[in-house]
Design a protein around this motif. Structure first.
Motif, PDB file in Angstrom:
ATOM      1  N   CYS A 101      -8.555   4.257  11.759  1.00 19.79           N
ATOM      2  CA  CYS A 101      -7.073   4.012  11.324  1.00 19.79           C
ATOM      3  C   CYS A 101      -6.187   3.590  12.363  1.00 19.79           C
ATOM      4  N   GLN A 102      -6.393   4.488  13.424  1.00 26.78           N
ATOM      5  CA  GLN A 102      -5.445   4.241  14.465  1.00 26.78           C
ATOM      6  C   GLN A 102      -5.813   2.886  15.168  1.00 26.78           C
ATOM      7  N   PHE A 103      -7.155   2.277  15.153  1.00 32.65           N
ATOM      8  CA  PHE A 103      -7.453   1.139  15.608  1.00 32.65           C
ATOM      9  C   PHE A 103      -6.815  -0.126  14.724  1.00 32.65           C
ATOM     10  N   LEU A 104      -6.633   0.246  13.709  1.00 31.80           N
ATOM     11  CA  LEU A 104      -6.143  -0.592  12.576  1.00 31.80           C
ATOM     12  C   LEU A 104      -4.567  -0.696  13.011  1.00 31.80           C
ATOM     13  N   LEU A 105      -3.910   0.408  12.964  1.00 32.63           N
ATOM     14  CA  LEU A 105      -2.604   0.294  13.319  1.00 32.63           C
ATOM     15  C   LEU A 105      -2.197  -0.232  14.773  1.00 32.63           C
ATOM     16  N   GLN A 106      -2.962  -0.052  15.647  1.00 35.85           N
ATOM     17  CA  GLN A 106      -2.650  -0.558  16.952  1.00 35.85           C
ATOM     18  C   GLN A 106      -3.328  -1.624  17.680  1.00 35.85           C
ATOM     19  N   ASP A 107      -4.648  -1.840  17.515  1.00 39.84           N
ATOM     20  CA  ASP A 107      -5.342  -2.763  18.333  1.00 39.84           C
ATOM     21  C   ASP A 107      -5.896  -3.796  17.236  1.00 39.84           C
ATOM     22  N   ALA A 108      -5.980  -3.827  16.043  1.00 43.49           N
ATOM     23  CA  ALA A 108      -6.733  -4.820  15.279  1.00 43.49           C
ATOM     24  C   ALA A 108      -6.081  -6.072  15.459  1.00 43.49           C
ATOM     25  N   ARG A 109      -4.823  -6.013  15.412  1.00 45.61           N
ATOM     26  CA  ARG A 109      -4.048  -7.540  15.702  1.00 45.61           C
ATOM     27  C   ARG A 109      -4.390  -8.218  16.495  1.00 45.61           C
ATOM     28  N   SER A 110      -4.982  -7.733  17.544  1.00 40.97           N
ATOM     29  CA  SER A 110      -5.162  -8.615  18.751  1.00 40.97           C
ATOM     30  C   SER A 110      -6.758  -8.772  18.841  1.00 40.97           C
ATOM     31  N   THR A 111      -7.514  -8.588  17.703  1.00 42.40           N
ATOM     32  CA  THR A 111      -8.887  -8.859  17.614  1.00 42.40           C
ATOM     33  C   THR A 111      -8.966  -9.870  16.205  1.00 42.40           C
ATOM     34  N   ARG A 112     -10.395  -9.794  15.888  1.00 42.03           N
ATOM     35  CA  ARG A 112     -10.580 -10.761  14.615  1.00 42.03           C
ATOM     36  C   ARG A 112     -10.913  -9.881  13.332  1.00 42.03           C
ATOM     37  N   ASP A 118     -11.708 -11.477   9.879  1.00 42.25           N
ATOM     38  CA  ASP A 118     -13.007 -11.248   9.406  1.00 42.25           C
ATOM     39  C   ASP A 118     -13.404 -10.395   8.479  1.00 42.25           C
ATOM     40  N   ASP A 119     -12.467  -9.927   7.987  1.00 37.74           N
ATOM     41  CA  ASP A 119     -12.648  -8.565   6.794  1.00 37.74           C
ATOM     42  C   ASP A 119     -12.727  -9.528   5.455  1.00 37.74           C
ATOM     43  N   PRO A 120     -13.764  -9.196   4.586  1.00 36.93           N
ATOM     44  CA  PRO A 120     -14.261  -9.832   3.347  1.00 36.93           C
ATOM     45  C   PRO A 120     -12.916  -9.721   2.302  1.00 36.93           C
ATOM     46  N   LEU A 121     -12.167  -8.897   2.300  1.00 35.88           N
ATOM     47  CA  LEU A 121     -11.032  -8.557   1.300  1.00 35.88           C
ATOM     48  C   LEU A 121      -9.659  -8.936   1.761  1.00 35.88           C
ATOM     49  N   THR A 122      -9.298  -8.709   2.924  1.00 37.23           N
ATOM     50  CA  THR A 122      -8.002  -8.823   3.465  1.00 37.23           C
ATOM     51  C   THR A 122      -7.441 -10.209   3.309  1.00 37.23           C
ATOM     52  N   GLU A 123      -6.270 -10.216   2.541  1.00 38.47           N
ATOM     53  CA  GLU A 123      -5.362 -11.196   2.238  1.00 38.47           C
ATOM     54  C   GLU A 123      -4.142 -10.870   3.079  1.00 38.47           C
ATOM     55  N   LEU A 124      -3.532 -11.836   3.944  1.00 38.44           N
ATOM     56  CA  LEU A 124      -2.611 -11.240   4.916  1.00 38.44           C
ATOM     57  C   LEU A 124      -1.195 -11.106   4.286  1.00 38.44           C
ATOM     58  N   ALA A 125      -1.022 -11.390   3.088  1.00 35.87           N
ATOM     59  CA  ALA A 125       0.225 -11.153   2.126  1.00 35.87           C
ATOM     60  C   ALA A 125       0.078  -9.907   1.504  1.00 35.87           C
ATOM     61  N   GLN A 126       0.465  -8.615   1.748  1.00 38.95           N
ATOM     62  CA  GLN A 126      -0.012  -7.480   1.065  1.00 38.95           C
ATOM     63  C   GLN A 126       0.762  -7.375  -0.431  1.00 38.95           C
ATOM     64  N   GLY A 158      -1.533 -23.386  13.096  1.00 39.20           N
ATOM     65  CA  GLY A 158      -1.936 -21.975  13.408  1.00 39.20           C
ATOM     66  C   GLY A 158      -3.389 -22.071  13.827  1.00 39.20           C
ATOM     67  N   ASN A 159      -3.842 -21.189  14.883  1.00 41.86           N
ATOM     68  CA  ASN A 159      -5.069 -21.081  15.243  1.00 41.86           C
ATOM     69  C   ASN A 159      -6.170 -20.993  14.183  1.00 41.86           C
ATOM     70  N   THR A 160      -5.761 -19.756  13.427  1.00 42.77           N
ATOM     71  CA  THR A 160      -6.817 -19.180  12.549  1.00 42.77           C
ATOM     72  C   THR A 160      -6.803 -19.734  11.038  1.00 42.77           C
ATOM     73  N   VAL A 161      -5.932 -20.776  10.871  1.00 44.62           N
ATOM     74  CA  VAL A 161      -5.824 -21.500   9.729  1.00 44.62           C
ATOM     75  C   VAL A 161      -6.835 -22.218   9.072  1.00 44.62           C
ATOM     76  N   GLY A 162      -7.483 -22.308   8.122  1.00 42.52           N
ATOM     77  CA  GLY A 162      -8.539 -22.785   7.547  1.00 42.52           C
ATOM     78  C   GLY A 162      -8.242 -24.516   7.706  1.00 42.52           C
ATOM     79  N   GLY A 163      -9.311 -25.254   8.258  1.00 46.38           N
ATOM     80  CA  GLY A 163      -8.945 -26.603   8.326  1.00 46.38           C
ATOM     81  C   GLY A 163      -9.464 -27.447   7.271  1.00 46.38           C
ATOM     82  N   VAL A 164     -10.303 -26.932   6.209  1.00 45.34           N
ATOM     83  CA  VAL A 164     -10.729 -27.559   5.122  1.00 45.34           C
ATOM     84  C   VAL A 164     -10.409 -27.076   3.812  1.00 45.34           C
ATOM     85  N   GLY A 165     -10.323 -27.410   2.874  1.00 48.05           N
ATOM     86  CA  GLY A 165     -10.039 -26.915   1.575  1.00 48.05           C
ATOM     87  C   GLY A 165      -8.516 -26.911   0.985  1.00 48.05           C
TER      88      GLY A 165
END
Length: 667
Positions: free
Chosen positions: A120-131, A135-143, A268-275
Motif C-alpha cells: 500500500c505504501q508503494f502505491l501511495l508514494q512510488d507507483a506514480r513514477s513506475t509502470r 500495466d494493471d489489468p483493471l485500473t482506469e485512471l478516472a476513479q 501524452g507518452n502513455t496514451v494508446g496510439g491506435v483504437g
C-alpha cells in the motif's frame, strides 16, 4: 519488420492475481493476413470443437426479438452466470490468458484478505513514477467512473471505506492475438455478458470499466512493422503497421528508429496510439498540417461482433472502415485523449501513413494576474499583470492571434488557465510551428507582442522571448513511466473558426471563456485549450471522407473545463457539482450553436450528445452499428446506438459504471 516483442505477463502480487501467457513459435510471414503475427493467429472451427460458448455468431440470423428476451446483461450471482467450470474451459480456449485480478487498492484495507501495508505504501508514494498503474489489468485512471471503490488510500481513510469490486470487470482476457479477442467476443455474446475493452486505462468517460463484465485487455499487442513503400488507392508512400496496444512513447521511439519519420501520434507518452484515439478523431501537435489521427489510417484489422476477423479499408468493408475512423470507437485506447470501448468492432492492428521528418519549433508565453509584488521575467515569456481586465485582454489577444496563425500556416497552441491562491489566475501557453526556423517563429509572433504592448499588457520592449525549443518531431526517444488514478472529469467544446470572424462574436466568445473560467476559482476547476485546424483539405485521402465529427473540420479551439473532484464525495455531491458544471459549459455552448465536442475528452453527461459528438454523421453511423452489431454487444456510454441501454448505478455518481447494464426504460 520490428522483432516481435515478447509478451510480458504481469508480475502479480501475492494477494491472488495470476495468469498464464501463451507463446507462439514461428517466423513472421510477410504475406500473411494483415502482416502481424498477432493477427495471423485466429480462431478456427477446430479450436471451437464442442465448446459452443465460443462459437461464431451469425449477423444475418440475429433478431431484435431474441435480444429483447434479456433485459439486463447477465451479472454475477444470476442463474445464467457461467459456473467456475465454464470459466476454466474458457481459459483453456484462451491459451491460459484469462485473469481474475484483485483491485490493486485492496492492499490498503486491513479487513481485506489482500491487505499488505508495505505494498500500500508503494502505491501511495512510488507507483506514480513506475509502470504499475498503466500495466494493471483493471485500473482506469478516472476513479469516479468505477464508483471510487477500493481506492489506494491511507489507513485512516481505509477504515472509513469499503473495498468492493465496484465497476471493475469480473474477468480479464490478457489478449495477445486476434484469436484471444475472438474467443472473448464470442463468449460474451453467447452468454449475454457485458463486454468492455481496455488498453492503458487513460479513460475519462467510463468506457473501459463495467460491473459484472468481461474485459478484453489489449495492452500487450505491441507489434510494429515499418513499410518503406505502401500503396492503396490514392496513397503511395511510407507506412507503419501497429498492434493495437502500442502507446505514444513507443510510436515516438519507432519513428526515431526509422530515421525520424513522422507518424501522427498522441502527445501524452502513455496514451494508446491506435483504437479509441482514432475512433474519436485523435488530435496532436501536427494536426493542423497533417490532419487528425483518424485521417492517417489506411487499413485496419478488426474483430467484429460475430467473432470474425476482417480487414477494413477504403475498398473492403468500406462502411466499417468509415465508422471506425472517427465515428466513435474501435477500442479503448485510453486517454484523456482516447477513451472508449468498441462500437462497431475491435481494432487489433492498423496501417498508418508515415511522412517525411518534420521540425517543431516552439515558444512560450505566461501571464499571471496578481496583486503581489512579483517581478516580471520577460526573457522567459513570464509576465505579471495587475488587473483582471488587462489579464483577460492578454488572453484574448493570444487566442485570437493563435487561431489565425494555425489556420494559415499550421501548428498548435496549447494552453491552461489556473486559479491562483491569491485570487488571481495564471495563463500559460506554448505555440508550436512546423518546419519554421527560430527567426521565422520570432517574426511570426512579433505582431502578437506588439498588440500586447499596445494594450498595456506588456511594458517591456523585449517581451518576445528569445529562448525557444526546436527539434525533429520523430527523432526524440521517450519513456513510458508515470500516471496514476485521479478524479478528473473532462467537459469540452469545439469552438469553430466562425467565432474568430468579427469583433462582436469574438468578444462574446471571450466573455464566455472568462465567465466559465473565473467560476473555477471558487469551484476548483481550470480551463484548458488546444488550438488546431484539422480541415478536410489537410485530412487528404482517405481522411476527408471518414466519420470524424464535422465540428472538427471547422474547429480552431478545443476548449475544456477540467474538473477535479474529491475522492470522498457522495453521489449527491457529485450530482450537485455536475449541475453547476453544466451551467458553466452552457456558456461555451451558447456562443457556438451547432458546433460539437470531442468525445475522447468530453463529459459522458453531455446533453444532446448524438449531435455534439457525431454531428450529421450520426444517422449513417447508426446504420453501420446495426448492420455489424445486431446483438448490441459493443456498448459504451454516449457511443453510437447506446441509447437503448443504461447502467443502473448503485453509488449515485453521474455516469458511473458501478451497476448492471440494462435496457433503458426511456427508450
Amino acid at each position: 519488420m520490428h522483432s516481435i516483442k515478447t509478451v510480458a505477463v504481469l508480475l502479480f502480487w501475492a494477494f491472488g492475481l495470476s495468469a498464464l501467457a501463451a507463446s507462439h513459435p514461428g517466423n513472421y510471414n510477410s504475406n500473411s493476413l494483415n502482416g502481424l503475427l498477432s493477427d495471423s493467429i485466429q480462431l478456427t472451427e477446430k479450436d471451437i470443437g464442442d465448446f459452443t460458448a465460443i462459437a461464431f455468431g451469425d449477423r444475418t440470423a440475429a433478431t431484435t426479438s431474441q435480444q429483447e428476451q434479456q433485459r439486463c446483461r447477465v451479472f454475477p450471482g444470476d442463474g445464467l452466470w457461467p459456473p467456475t467450470e465454464e470459466w476454466t474451459r474458457l481459459n483453456n480456449s484462451l491459451d491460459g490468458v484469462l485473469l481474475r485480478p484483485t483491485p490493486a487498492g485492496a492492499v490498503c484495507y486491513p479487513e481485506h484478505p489482500a491487505y499488505d501495508a508495505a505494498r500500500c505504501q508503494f502505491l501511495l508514494q512510488d507507483a506514480r513514477s513506475t509502470r504499475f498503474w498503466l500495466d494493471d489489468p483493471l485500473t482506469e485512471l478516472a476513479q469516479w467512473t468505477q464508483g471510487g471503490t477500493c481506492l489506494a488510500t491511507n489507513q485512516t481513510q481505509a477504515q472509513e471505506k469499503n473495498c468492493t469490486r465496484g465497476g471493475f470487470p469480473e474477468y480479464v482476457v490478457n489478449a495477445t492475438t486476434a484469436k484471444h479477442v475472438q474467443v472473448a467476443v464470442n463468449f460474451a455474446r453467447n452468454k449475454g455478458i457485458r463486454l468492455v475493452i481496455k488498453n492503458t486505462g487513460h479513460d475519462f468517460g467510463g468506457r473501459s470499466v463495467g460491473a459484472g463484465s468481461l474485459s478484453i485487455w489489449l495492452h500487450h499487442m505491441k507489434e510494429t512493422q515499418y513499410l518503406p513503400s505502401f500503396s492503396i488507392g490514392n496513397y503511395t508512400g511510407m507506412a507503419a503497421r501497429f498492434g493495437t496496444g502500442i502507446e505514444a512513447w513507443e510510436v515516438s521511439n519507432f519513428m526515431a528508429e526509422h530515421g525520424g519519420i513522422t507518424i501522427v501520434a498522441p502527445g501524452g507518452n502513455t496514451v494508446g496510439g491506435v483504437g479509441g484515439w482514432v475512433g474519436g478523431g485523435g488530435h496532436s501537435v501536427v494536426t493542423s498540417t497533417l490532419g487528425l489521427g483518424a485521417d492517417q489510417v489506411l487499413s485496419l484489422g478488426v474483430v467484429t461482433a460475430d467473432g470474425r476477423y476482417v480487414t477494413a479499408d477504403p475498398f473492403t468493408n468500406t462502411d466499417l472502415f468509415f465508422a471506425l475512423c472517427g465515428g466513435g470507437g474501435g477500442l479503448s485506447a485510453n486517454h484523456p485523449f482516447s477513451p472508449f470501448e468498441a462500437t462497431y468492432g475491435i481494432i487489433v492492428s492498423a496501417v498508418y501513413k508515415a511522412h517525411s521528418p518534420i521540425t517543431l519549433t516552439s515558444t512560450s508565453l505566461s501571464l499571471t494576474l496578481s496583486s503581489a509584488s512579483i517581478p516580471s521575467v520577460p526573457t522567459t515569456g513570464a509576465v505579471v499583470v495587475r488587473t483582471a481586465d488587462a489579464f483577460w485582454t492578454g488572453v484574448g489577444l493570444y487566442y485570437r492571434f493563435c487561431g489565425r496563425i494555425i489556420e494559415g500556416g499550421g501548428g498548435q497552441g496549447f494552453s491552461y488557465i489556473y486559479p491562483q491562491a491569491d485570487g488571481g489566475f495564471r495563463f500559460t501557453t506554448t505555440s508550436t510551428f512546423l518546419n519554421r526556423s527560430r527567426d521565422e517563429v520570432s517574426q511570426i509572433m512579433e505582431p502578437l507582442y506588439t498588440s500586447l504592448r499596445h494594450a498595456g499588457v506588456l511594458t517591456t520592449a523585449d517581451a518576445n522571448p528569445a529562448t525557444r525549443n526546436s527539434s525533429i518531431y520523430g527523432a526524440s526517444r521517450r519513456s513510458g513511466t508515470g500516471d496514476q488514478p485521479v478524479n478528473t472529469r473532462y467537459r469540452s467544446r469545439l469552438l469553430p473558426r466562425a467565432n474568430w470572424e468579427g469583433d462582436t462574436r469574438w468578444d462574446a466568445t471571450m466573455a464566455a471563456i472568462r465567465a466559465a473560467t473565473e467560476a473555477g476559482y471558487d469551484e476548483d476547476f481550470y480551463f484548458h485549450a488546444t488550438l488546431t485546424s484539422p480541415t478536410r483539405e489537410v485530412a487528404g485521402w482517405p481522411g476527408a471522407d471518414n466519420a470524424v465529427n464535422p465540428a472538427w473540420r471547422e474547429n480552431l479551439m478545443h476548449a475544456m473545463l477540467m474538473d477535479v473532484q474529491p475522492d470522498n464525495w457522495t453521489g449527491q455531491q457529485a450530482r450537485n457539482r455536475d449541475a453547476r458544471m453544466q451551467r458553466y459549459m452552457s456558456l461555451l455552448r451558447d456562443v457556438s450553436p451547432g458546433a460539437g465536442a470531442y468525445i475522447n475528452e468530453a463529459d459522458p453527461g453531455e446533453p444532446e450528445w448524438q449531435q455534439a459528438f457525431f454531428g450529421s454523421n450520426y444517422p449513417r453511423l447508426l446504420e453501420v452499428k446495426r448492420a455489424w452489431d445486431p446483438w448490441q454487444l459493443f456498448w459504451a456510454p454516449t457511443t453510437v446506438g447506446s441509447e437503448g441501454w443504461e447502467v443502473e448505478a448503485v453509488d449515485g455518481y453521474p455516469n458511473s459504471q458501478n451497476g448492471r447494464l440494462c435496457r433503458s426504460a426511456k427508450r
